[in-house]
Design an enzyme around this catalytic site. Structure first.
Site, PDB file in Angstrom:
ATOM      1  N   TYR A 109       0.847  -1.191   0.000  1.00 21.48           N
ATOM      2  CA  TYR A 109       0.000   0.000   0.000  1.00 21.48           C
ATOM      3  C   TYR A 109       0.874   1.229   0.000  1.00 21.48           C
ATOM      4  O   TYR A 109       2.033   1.197   0.434  1.00 21.48           O
ATOM      5  CB  TYR A 109      -0.974  -0.004   1.183  1.00 21.48           C
ATOM      6  N   PHE A 201      -2.922   0.867  12.823  1.00 20.88           N
ATOM      7  CA  PHE A 201      -2.938  -0.432  12.146  1.00 20.88           C
ATOM      8  C   PHE A 201      -1.531  -0.865  11.753  1.00 20.88           C
ATOM      9  O   PHE A 201      -1.136  -2.021  11.981  1.00 20.88           O
ATOM     10  CB  PHE A 201      -3.842  -0.326  10.916  1.00 20.88           C
ATOM     11  N   ASP A 202      -0.760   0.023  11.146  1.00 15.99           N
ATOM     12  CA  ASP A 202       0.599  -0.305  10.697  1.00 15.99           C
ATOM     13  C   ASP A 202       1.466  -0.785  11.854  1.00 15.99           C
ATOM     14  O   ASP A 202       2.139  -1.816  11.776  1.00 15.99           O
ATOM     15  CB  ASP A 202       1.270   0.928  10.076  1.00 15.99           C
ATOM     16  N   THR A 203       1.463   0.000  12.936  1.00 16.08           N
ATOM     17  CA  THR A 203       2.306  -0.331  14.084  1.00 16.08           C
ATOM     18  C   THR A 203       1.922  -1.676  14.668  1.00 16.08           C
ATOM     19  O   THR A 203       2.789  -2.512  14.968  1.00 16.08           O
ATOM     20  CB  THR A 203       2.171   0.757  15.160  1.00 16.08           C
TER      21      THR A 203
END
Length: 407
Positions: A109, A201-203
């Protein structure tokens, strides 16, 4: 010798006709102006520089402007472009939905502003295609990264990543760069465990990947800040802090199936090295030297403190005994990577043997020195340092034999 290391299978170099190797998701919310130029530029870059079939998925986060119409027009214009419409906002929610529905073996993404130079895209996903790595992230904090952004965002970014290191023991350098990729087989196992639907979300995904023993590949990127960013810094920071607290509690209480994840996804141990090649010898020497310097300084300090009330020989005995025990414990954990209580008694016994040899060397040196003359304190210290260097070499050999002993 049995090779227990099993790398992940590489993605097929010649996939079936029409099947994409890479799916790049572009999550958007009210981006009717930037979406068209972004997708066309990304599509042109992939067409010219990416050697495998690809697709681009526009993940619309419940936009209320003309973004859905622009996305549909792009899908009609470019056959590799698809659209996923969500009824609720949230970047994490959009990525979860798009990645879960994609048939591509490698998922990525990037933000719609294309702040990251697209030249880093192939280096980002290549280790995932080859099977070398499981997750890949762009990093703006590497020494070779080139970043143009204001001081405020720079301080916030570095502060956030330092916070992650201190609270969640994160070893990746840049959690929030909007430029990431993951293998689809790994995503299928991790996504159900990621609770956040927004910017954290990424972390959360990266922390779970790290704790599962996955290999996270980092790519230094060129990155130019978007002055028209819609991110609410204060609200995002508060949400991130709540996410850190929630994830930290889950890790501390064992609520996450980390052992199962590691057994299922983590890479197996490396094969044992040949018998004549010491494992990690250069690194062990560096760490042993660092522990040795600290031990020597502590030894000299203790000797000087005890020299007056006890005399030279008793002070030497006390200082050497205390630092020997601490030295063995430190080298056991830091130099040789041994944890737990297994064989701890034998290791400390070996350390005491090294202590006895060190005591013999230092006491003998002091005895010879005092027999020859009435030395000054500075001369005593010089002789003791020299004797300790010899004792240190013997200690390393003895400890290494003890730590690498196979019963």
């Amino acid at each position: 010798m049995t090779d227990t290391y099993a790398p992940r299978a590489a993605v097929r170099a010649r996939p079936a006709a029409g099947s994409a190797v890479l799916d790049v998701v572009v999550p958007v919310y009210n981006e009717e102006t930037d979406l068209g130029p972004c997708v066309r530029r990304l599509h042109a870059h992939l067409t010219a520089h990416f050697p495998y079939p690809f697709r681009i998925t526009v993940a619309d986060n419940a936009s209320v402007d003309g973004t859905p119409a622009v996305a549909r027009a792009l899908a009609d214009e470019l056959p590799e472009v698809g659209v996923l419409r969500l009824d609720e906002k949230g970047r994490g929610r959009a990525l979860r939905a798009a990645w879960s529905a994609s048939p591509a073996p490698v998922l990525a993404y990037m933000d719609v502003d294309l702040s990251t130079d697209l030249a880093a895209l192939l280096p980002l996903v290549a280790p995932l295609i080859s099977g070398h790595s499981d997750v890949a992230i762009g990093t703006r904090l590497a020494r070779t990264s080139r970043v143009v952004r204001g001081a405020k965002r720079e301080v916030i970014s570095r502060g956030y990543n330092l916070l992650l290191r201190g609270t969640l023991a994160a070893r990746f350098s840049d959690a929030q760069c909007g430029f990431k990729a993951i293998r689809a087989d790994v995503a299928a196992e991790l996504l159900p465990l990621v609770r956040d639907t927004g910017w954290f979300f990424d972390t959360e995904l990266l922390v779970l990947a790290q704790r599962a023993g996955l290999r996270i590949h980092e790519v230094p990127v060129d990155w130019v800040d978007d002055p028209d960013s819609r991110v609410d810094i204060v609200a995002t920071a508060l949400a991130d802090l709540r996410g850190i607290g929630r994830l930290g509690r889950a890790l501390a209480t064992g609520a996450l199936p980390l052992a199962q994840l590691r057994a299922q996804l983590g890479r197996g141990p490396l094969p044992a090295p040949p018998a004549r090649v010491p494992a990690g010898l250069p690194r062990q020497l560096v760490r042993f030297a660092a522990v040795g310097v600290a031990s020597t300084l502590a030894y000299l300090l203790l000797f000087l403190l005890a020299r007056g009330p006890l005399g030279a020989q008793p002070a030497n005995l006390l200082a050497l005994l205390l630092t020997a025990v601490a030295n063995t414990a430190a080298n056991r954990r830091l130099t040789f990577g041994v944890s737990g209580r297994r064989h701890a008694g034998r290791h400390h016994l070996q350390g005491l043997l090294a202590f006895a040899l060190g005591l013999a060397l230092t006491s003998g040196s002091l005895a010879l020195l005092h027999a020859a003359a009435r030395p000054s304190r500075s001369l005593e210290l010089v002789v003791l340092v020299a004797a300790n260097l010899a004792a240190t070499a013997l200690r390393f050999l003895l400890l290494r034999l003890a730590m690498h002993h196979r019963p």
